[in-house]
Design an enzyme around this catalytic site. Structure first.
Site, PDB file in Angstrom:
ATOM      1  N   HIS A 111       0.799  -1.229   0.000  1.00 43.05           N
ATOM      2  CA  HIS A 111       0.000   0.000   0.000  1.00 43.05           C
ATOM      3  C   HIS A 111       0.833   1.282   0.000  1.00 43.05           C
ATOM      4  O   HIS A 111       0.482   2.268   0.648  1.00 43.05           O
ATOM      5  CB  HIS A 111      -0.950  -0.002   1.187  1.00 43.05           C
ATOM      6  N   HIS A 185      -9.922   2.273   0.524  1.00 44.86           N
ATOM      7  CA  HIS A 185      -9.935   1.085   1.388  1.00 44.86           C
ATOM      8  C   HIS A 185     -11.023   1.180   2.454  1.00 44.86           C
ATOM      9  O   HIS A 185     -10.761   0.947   3.630  1.00 44.86           O
ATOM     10  CB  HIS A 185      -8.558   0.916   2.036  1.00 44.86           C
ATOM     11  N   GLU A 313     -11.727  -3.247  -3.354  1.00 43.87           N
ATOM     12  CA  GLU A 313     -10.696  -2.273  -3.682  1.00 43.87           C
ATOM     13  C   GLU A 313     -10.433  -2.308  -5.195  1.00 43.87           C
ATOM     14  O   GLU A 313      -9.839  -3.243  -5.705  1.00 43.87           O
ATOM     15  CB  GLU A 313      -9.422  -2.577  -2.906  1.00 43.87           C
TER      16      GLU A 313
END
Length: 349
Positions: A111, A185, A313
Site C-alpha cells: 500500500h 480502502h 478495492e
C-alpha cells in the site's frame, strides 16, 4: 446539497485535519477527513426507514491516529497509494533504473510503503454546494517519497449524488515516469446490527482471479473462477463454501472492456435491505473479508474483528509493475492518470 468544512483542532505534521460533510436532499450523509481522504461516515436510509452508517471507523479523528490503532493498522476508509496492495520484494524497474521501496509486509511493499498517501494531510482545493455536493482534495508527492521516482500531483474528488452514489474521481500527473496504482480502502458492513458479513450476498463480475504467493503477492497467473469457491458471478452468500479460517483476500479480473465504467460487484444484507453496488473504470477488484481486522474502541466503543466487514478495492493488478503481460501502471510525464469508482447504495425491493 450541503458541503461543510469543520475544523478538528488536530494537527498532523503541522497541518490541520479538516472534516468535510456532504449531504444530499434525501439526507444521505458522508463525512470525510482530509487526512488520508478517509471516509469516516456513510449514512444511508435502510429498508425500515432507519438511518444506518455502512462504514467502519472511529467517532473522531483521534482514533485514526492512536498508537493502538496504528500498531495493527487496517487502513480504515483511506486512499491507498502511490501503489495499491503488494509489490514483490518492494522492487521495480522503470526505464532501466531499479528502485527499492520499504518492505513493510514481510519482504514486500504494501500500500505504498511505510507512510503512504493514507497518512498525509491533503489540501482542500474546491467545495461545491447545492445539488450533488462535492469536495476535491489534492496532494503533491515529491520525487523520492517512499522511494518512488518523480513529483506526482494527485487530485481526488468525492461527489455525493441525489441517487445515493458516492463518486470517487482520481487524476494525477508526473514529471517523471513512475508507477501509479491508486484505490480506496473502506470497510463496509450492511447489516443493521453490525453483525459479521458471512451472510451478506455478494456478486462479482469476474471470470478469473489472480494467483498469489504465500505472502498474497500476485504472480501473474490467471485462474478461472468456475468450479472454485471464487465464483461469485451469479452471486452467493459470502460464507457459502468458503475457507472459514481465511475468508477472502484475492484480486479478481473483472469481465469488462479496459477503461469502461462498469459494474464490478453488488453486495446486500437481508436484514437492512441495503445493497452496495461498486462501479469502476479499473480492471481489477480486490475482495477482502477482513480476516486480520482487530480494532478496539471503534464507533460507539464497538470493537471490530475478523469478518466484521468487507472491502472492494478497485485498482490495477497488484504487483503488475513487475508483470509485463499485465496492463502497465507506469505513468509518463505527457499522460494524465484518471480513474473513477462509484459506491452506489440502493434498497433491495
Amino acid at each position: 446539497m450541503k458541503a461543510n468544512q469543520i475544523h478538528t483542532g488536530t494537527f498532523v505534521n503541522q497541518k490541520e485535519v479538516i472534516a468535510v460533510e456532504l449531504t444530499n436532499t434525501k439526507g444521505t450523509f458522508v463525512k470525510l477527513f482530509n487526512y488520508g481522504t478517509i471516509i469516516n461516515q456513510f449514512v444511508v436510509k435502510n429498508a425500515q426507514g432507519e438511518w444506518q452508517d455502512i462504514v467502519l471507523g472511529f467517532d473522531d479523528i483521534e482514533g485514526y491516529l492512536s498508537e493502538e490503532y496504528l500498531a495493527n493498522y487496517p487502513y480504515f476508509g483511506s486512499v491507498i497509494g502511490r501503489y495499491a496492495n503488494r509489490i514483490k520484494n518492494g522492487e521495480f524497474t522503470v526505464d532501466g533504473i531499479s528502485y527499492q521501496l520499504a518492505q513493510n509486509a514481510g519482504s514486500d511493499c504494501l500500500h505504498g510503503g511505510t507512510e503512504g498517501l493514507d497518512k498525509k494531510v491533503w489540501d482542500i482545493i474546491e467545495l461545491h454546494h447545492g445539488i450533488n455536493p462535492s469536495v476535491t482534495f489534492q496532494y503533491f508527492s515529491l520525487d523520492g517519497e517512499e522511494g518512488f521516482p518523480g513529483d506526482l500531483a494527485i487530485q481526488l474528488k468525492f461527489t455525493l449524488t441525489e441517487n445515493d452514489e458516492l463518486i470517487l474521481a482520481y487524476q494525477a500527473d508526473t514529471d517523471e515516469a513512475t508507477p501509479v496504482n491508486l484505490t480506496h480502502h473502506s470497510y463496509f458492513n450492511l447489516s443493521k446490527n453490525g453483525e459479521g458479513i458471512q451472510s451478506h450476498y455478494h456478486q462479482m463480475n469476474a471470470s478469473q482471479w489472480l494467483a498469489q504467493d504465500d505472502n498474497y503477492v500476485v504472480t501473474g497467473e490467471l485462474l478461472p473462477v468456475a468450479g472454485s469457491l471464487h465464483d461469485f458471478r451469479t452471486g452467493k452468500r459470502i460464507a457459502e463454501g468458503w475457507d472459514s479460517e481465511n475468508g477472502y483476500d484475492q484480486s479478481y479480473l473483472l469481465d469488462k472492456n479496459y477503461n469502461d465504467l462498469t459494474l464490478a460487484s453488488r453486495t446486500h444484507a437481508d436484514d437492512s435491505g441495503l445493497v452496495l453496488a461498486v462501479y469502476t473504470t479499473e480492471p481489477v477488484a480486490h475482495f477482502y473479508t477482513a480476516k486480520y481486522l482487530d480494532v478496539k474502541n471503534g464507533k460507539g466503543g464497538k470493537s471490530y474483528g475478523s469478518f466484521d466487514a468487507f472491502c472492494v478495492e478497485t485498482q490495477h493488478a497488484p504487483n503488475s509493475i513487475n508483470i509485463p503481460s499485465f496492463p502497465t501502471t507506469v505513468l509518463q510525464p505527457e499522460e494524465l492518470y484518471q480513474q473513477t469508482t462509484i459506491y452506489k447504495v440502493e434498497v433491495k425491493k
